[in-house]
Design a protein around this motif. Structure first.
Motif, PDB file in Angstrom:
ATOM      1  N   SER A  10       6.208 -46.673 -57.665  1.00 16.41           N
ATOM      2  CA  SER A  10       6.229 -46.007 -59.412  1.00 16.41           C
ATOM      3  C   SER A  10       5.979 -44.669 -58.538  1.00 16.41           C
ATOM      4  O   SER A  10       5.165 -44.219 -58.507  1.00 16.41           O
ATOM      5  CB  SER A  10       5.064 -46.900 -60.113  1.00 16.41           C
ATOM      6  N   ALA A  11       6.321 -43.654 -59.122  1.00 19.43           N
ATOM      7  CA  ALA A  11       6.090 -42.318 -58.902  1.00 19.43           C
ATOM      8  C   ALA A  11       6.414 -41.907 -60.537  1.00 19.43           C
ATOM      9  O   ALA A  11       6.916 -41.806 -61.502  1.00 19.43           O
ATOM     10  CB  ALA A  11       6.620 -41.707 -58.016  1.00 19.43           C
ATOM     11  N   MET A  12       5.714 -40.502 -60.583  1.00 24.94           N
ATOM     12  CA  MET A  12       5.311 -39.841 -61.871  1.00 24.94           C
ATOM     13  C   MET A  12       6.863 -38.566 -61.645  1.00 24.94           C
ATOM     14  O   MET A  12       6.280 -38.017 -60.631  1.00 24.94           O
ATOM     15  CB  MET A  12       3.925 -38.691 -61.764  1.00 24.94           C
ATOM     16  N   ARG A  16       7.033 -38.762 -66.668  1.00 22.67           N
ATOM     17  CA  ARG A  16       7.827 -40.193 -66.638  1.00 22.67           C
ATOM     18  C   ARG A  16       7.612 -41.060 -65.394  1.00 22.67           C
ATOM     19  O   ARG A  16       8.057 -40.429 -64.470  1.00 22.67           O
ATOM     20  CB  ARG A  16       9.785 -40.421 -67.212  1.00 22.67           C
ATOM     21  N   GLU A  17       6.806 -42.057 -65.992  1.00 23.38           N
ATOM     22  CA  GLU A  17       7.082 -42.938 -64.731  1.00 23.38           C
ATOM     23  C   GLU A  17       7.978 -43.381 -64.827  1.00 23.38           C
ATOM     24  O   GLU A  17       8.999 -44.290 -65.194  1.00 23.38           O
ATOM     25  CB  GLU A  17       6.061 -43.847 -65.019  1.00 23.38           C
ATOM     26  N   TRP A  18       8.510 -43.632 -63.218  1.00 22.17           N
ATOM     27  CA  TRP A  18       9.956 -43.994 -62.411  1.00 22.17           C
ATOM     28  C   TRP A  18       9.614 -45.135 -61.305  1.00 22.17           C
ATOM     29  O   TRP A  18       8.636 -45.126 -60.366  1.00 22.17           O
ATOM     30  CB  TRP A  18      10.688 -43.143 -61.904  1.00 22.17           C
ATOM     31  N   THR A  19      10.449 -46.268 -61.299  1.00 25.55           N
ATOM     32  CA  THR A  19      10.584 -47.236 -59.942  1.00 25.55           C
ATOM     33  C   THR A  19      11.505 -46.676 -59.667  1.00 25.55           C
ATOM     34  O   THR A  19      12.852 -46.272 -59.434  1.00 25.55           O
ATOM     35  CB  THR A  19      10.179 -48.349 -60.653  1.00 25.55           C
ATOM     36  N   ASP A 109      -0.021 -46.733 -54.819  1.00 25.28           N
ATOM     37  CA  ASP A 109       0.868 -45.641 -54.144  1.00 25.28           C
ATOM     38  C   ASP A 109       0.978 -44.485 -54.461  1.00 25.28           C
ATOM     39  O   ASP A 109       0.195 -43.518 -55.114  1.00 25.28           O
ATOM     40  CB  ASP A 109       1.638 -45.828 -56.125  1.00 25.28           C
ATOM     41  N   ALA A 112       1.475 -40.779 -55.499  1.00 21.27           N
ATOM     42  CA  ALA A 112       2.862 -41.240 -56.619  1.00 21.27           C
ATOM     43  C   ALA A 112       2.208 -40.891 -57.962  1.00 21.27           C
ATOM     44  O   ALA A 112       2.840 -40.873 -59.037  1.00 21.27           O
ATOM     45  CB  ALA A 112       3.905 -42.297 -56.623  1.00 21.27           C
ATOM     46  N   ARG A 113       1.108 -41.289 -58.208  1.00 21.87           N
ATOM     47  CA  ARG A 113       0.141 -40.177 -59.619  1.00 21.87           C
ATOM     48  C   ARG A 113       0.211 -38.967 -59.302  1.00 21.87           C
ATOM     49  O   ARG A 113      -0.985 -39.549 -58.602  1.00 21.87           O
ATOM     50  CB  ARG A 113       0.369 -41.876 -59.958  1.00 21.87           C
TER      51      ARG A 113
END
Length: 114
Positions: A10-12, A16-19, A109, A112-113
Motif C-alpha cells: 500500500s502506498a500514498m 490517496r492510498e493505492w495498492t 509498509d 509507503a505512508r
C-alpha cells in the motif's frame, strides 16, 4: 487490505492510498522497459541500488497497473509522494522487497505512508 505474501503493498500517492503489485505481466513490462532478458536481469538491475527517476516511474507504474489501476507512466510521473523523491524511492524499494524478498506478513509498509 494488502497481502504482502502475494507481493502487494500500500502506498500514498497524490493523497490517496493505492495498492501496487508486480504481477507476472508487470514484471514482463519491466523486463522490456529495462531491456533485460529475464528476472535475473531485473534482480541484478535493481540490486545495484541505483535507480533513476525514470526507473522509479516505470517500477511504480508497473506496480499500479499490476494491481489493476489504469494509469500511464506520464500520470505516475505527475503524482506526488509523501517525502518527495525519498518517498518515491522508499515505495519502489518496498515493492521490490516484497516481490523479490521475503514479504513476510506483519511487516510494515516501509516508507509507503507518511
Amino acid at each position: 487490505m494488502v497481502n504482502r505474501l502475494r507481493g502487494e503493498i500500500s502506498a500514498m500517492l497524490d493523497g490517496r492510498e493505492w495498492t501496487l503489485v508486480l504481477t507476472l505481466g508487470a514484471l514482463a513490462e519491466l523486463e522490456a522497459a529495462f531491456a533485460v532478458e529475464d528476472l535475473n536481469g531485473l534482480v541484478e538491475r535493481f540490486g545495484s541500488g541505483r535507480l533513476s527517476a525514470r526507473d522509479l516511474v516505470r517500477v511504480l507504474g508497473a506496480g499500479l497497473r499490476g494491481a489493476g489501476h489504469v494509469v500511464s507512466d506520464d500520470q505516475v510521473a505527475a503524482m506526488r509522494a509523501p517525502g518527495g523523491a525519498p518517498g518515491y524511492a522508499a515505495i519502489a524499494a518496498d515493492l521490490l522487497r516484497v516481490t523479490f524478498g521475503t514479504g513476510e506478513a506483519g511487516e510494515e509498509d516501509a516508507g509507503a505512508r507518511p
